[in-house]
Design an enzyme around this catalytic site. Structure first.
Site, PDB file in Angstrom:
ATOM      1  N   ASP A   8       0.812  -1.223   0.000  1.00 19.13           N
ATOM      2  CA  ASP A   8       0.000   0.000   0.000  1.00 19.13           C
ATOM      3  C   ASP A   8       0.849   1.280   0.000  1.00 19.13           C
ATOM      4  OD1 ASP A   8      -1.246  -2.331   1.086  1.00 19.13           O
ATOM      5  OD2 ASP A   8      -2.885  -1.122   1.887  1.00 19.13           O
ATOM      6  N   GLU A  39      -4.280   1.731  -2.780  1.00 21.70           N
ATOM      7  CA  GLU A  39      -5.558   2.106  -2.137  1.00 21.70           C
ATOM      8  C   GLU A  39      -5.466   3.312  -1.203  1.00 21.70           C
ATOM      9  OE1 GLU A  39      -7.505  -0.100   0.784  1.00 21.70           O
ATOM     10  OE2 GLU A  39      -5.784  -0.144   2.116  1.00 21.70           O
ATOM     11  N   ASN A  40      -4.253   3.682  -0.770  1.00 18.25           N
ATOM     12  CA  ASN A  40      -4.105   4.824   0.138  1.00 18.25           C
ATOM     13  C   ASN A  40      -3.274   5.948  -0.487  1.00 18.25           C
ATOM     14  OD1 ASN A  40      -3.568   2.095   2.011  1.00 18.25           O
ATOM     15  ND2 ASN A  40      -5.231   3.411   2.683  1.00 18.25           N
ATOM     16  N   ASN A  67     -10.093  -1.943   0.612  1.00 18.74           N
ATOM     17  CA  ASN A  67     -11.307  -1.361   1.207  1.00 18.74           C
ATOM     18  C   ASN A  67     -11.413   0.148   0.996  1.00 18.74           C
ATOM     19  OD1 ASN A  67      -9.020  -1.563   3.075  1.00 18.74           O
ATOM     20  ND2 ASN A  67     -10.315  -0.474   4.503  1.00 18.74           N
ATOM     21  N   HIS A  68     -10.277   0.805   0.715  1.00 18.70           N
ATOM     22  CA  HIS A  68     -10.318   2.261   0.491  1.00 18.70           C
ATOM     23  C   HIS A  68     -10.560   2.643  -0.973  1.00 18.70           C
ATOM     24  CE1 HIS A  68      -9.422   3.707   4.500  1.00 18.70           C
ATOM     25  NE2 HIS A  68      -8.497   2.786   4.617  1.00 18.70           N
ATOM     26  N   HIS A 154      -6.322  -8.660   0.282  1.00 20.81           N
ATOM     27  CA  HIS A 154      -6.374  -7.453   1.110  1.00 20.81           C
ATOM     28  C   HIS A 154      -7.199  -7.756   2.354  1.00 20.81           C
ATOM     29  CE1 HIS A 154      -5.648  -3.152   1.333  1.00 20.81           C
ATOM     30  NE2 HIS A 154      -6.834  -3.058   1.905  1.00 20.81           N
ATOM     31  N   HIS A 179      -2.951  -4.400   3.302  1.00 20.28           N
ATOM     32  CA  HIS A 179      -3.932  -3.742   4.188  1.00 20.28           C
ATOM     33  C   HIS A 179      -3.413  -3.410   5.581  1.00 20.28           C
ATOM     34  CE1 HIS A 179      -7.690  -2.501   6.063  1.00 20.28           C
ATOM     35  NE2 HIS A 179      -7.529  -3.422   6.985  1.00 20.28           N
ATOM     36  N   HIS A 181      -0.394  -2.679   6.492  1.00 21.99           N
ATOM     37  CA  HIS A 181       0.665  -1.668   6.361  1.00 21.99           C
ATOM     38  C   HIS A 181       1.931  -2.018   7.143  1.00 21.99           C
ATOM     39  CE1 HIS A 181      -2.114   1.822   4.852  1.00 21.99           C
ATOM     40  NE2 HIS A 181      -2.394   0.671   4.297  1.00 21.99           N
TER      41      HIS A 181
HETATM   42 FE   LIG Z   1      -3.979   0.222   2.963  1.00 23.28          FE
HETATM   43 FE   LIG Z   2      -6.956  -1.503   3.326  1.00 22.79          FE
END
Ligand SMILES: [Fe+2]
Ligand SMILES: [Fe+2]
Length: 274
Positions: A8, A39-40, A67-68, A154, A179, A181
């Protein structure tokens, strides 16, 4: 074939280290295929179209999410325009974009990539990730329609991640978690030949809470009252990912090693490509 997966990418500092280091890694290691989880990438929350394009420009073949994925309002409209942009495959039928795709690596190999999201401690309402994996593998088995297969799983729980890895063992080249991190030290080749790592870690500032400035998260743990927005920690980032050597003959993994570059965590490079 030589494959690199980067975890990520968090905020501007995470983008900067990926954009700065990835072209050199691709040329120095003669990488055949690169996947980056984005995603981030936009201020810690989601990804914009421009960041997606910049990540591809830097050398990524595919950008995965999690999820983001929908945090930036434009993502639902741009996601379907890019074959190399993936959102989790086990969202309900009819969700914009796609969760898996087939790509051609620099060595000509057909690489199937899927982004699948776990349910434990995060999104219990999602479709079964194991069934999603099964459906994808039935459509394009390793050694038939695909020369290599990578699943970005994830998920929050290491138990779900490990079980998902074993479930895919011998049928997938690499199952890598994202996910949390935080990079895990359990990179290995499972009994059936699938490379596995519970979490690749993030590309971001590790003087933080998961890439976000630590003050507000600490405040929320202590006081339970939000004092403000979560902001990205913008100190120097560390690049975290996993490198895998995949057999051109079987599509299974021959070697796996973590890759970390940057100021905070112990740096490490795969020794089998030097
Ligand atoms: Fe993430
Ligand atoms: Fe995530």
């Amino acid at each position: 074939m030589r494959l690199l997966f980067l975890g990520d990418m968090v905020g501007k500092t995470g983008r900067n280290i990926v954009f700065e280091k990835l072209p050199g890694l691709i040329s120095d290691f003669k990488l055949d295929f690169v996947i980056v989880n984005g995603e981030n990438a936009a201020g810690g929350f989601g990804i914009t179209e421009q960041i997606h394009l910049d990540t591809i420009d830097a050398g990524a073949d595919v950008v995965t999410t999690g999820n983001h994925v929908w945090d930036q309002k434009d993502t639902v409209s741009f996601c379907a325009r890019y074959d190399n942009f993936l959102r989790p495959a086990n969202y309900p039928a009819g969700t914009p974009g796609k969760g898996s795709g087939m790509y051609i690596a620099r060595n000509g190999a057909r690489v199937l990539v899927a982004n699948i999201m776990g349910r434990v401690f995060m999104h219990p309402e999602l479709d079964d990730p194991f069934k999603a994996a099964e459906t994808i593998l039935e459509a394009s088995p390793l050694g038939e329609q695909a020369d290599a297969i990578v699943f970005d799983f994830h998920a929050e729980a290491t138990s779900e991640k490990q079980c998902f890895g074993h479930f895919c063992d011998s049928r997938v080249s690499l199952v890598v978690g994202t996910h949390t991190h935080i990079p895990t030290a359990d990179h290995q080749i499972l009994n059936g030949g699938t490379a596995y790592m519970s979490d690749a870690g993030m590309c971001g500032d590790y003087d933080s809470s998961l890439g976000m400035d630590k003050e507000e998260p600490i405040n929320r743990f202590i006081s339970k009252i939000s004092k403000g927005r979560m902001e990205v920690a913008n100190g120097p980032a560390t690049l975290c990912g996993v490198a895998v050597e995949i057999s051109d003959r079987t599509g299974l993994a021959e070697k796996i090693a973590p890759l970390r570059m940057g100021p905070r965590l112990a740096e490490t490079m795969p020794d089998f490509w030097t």
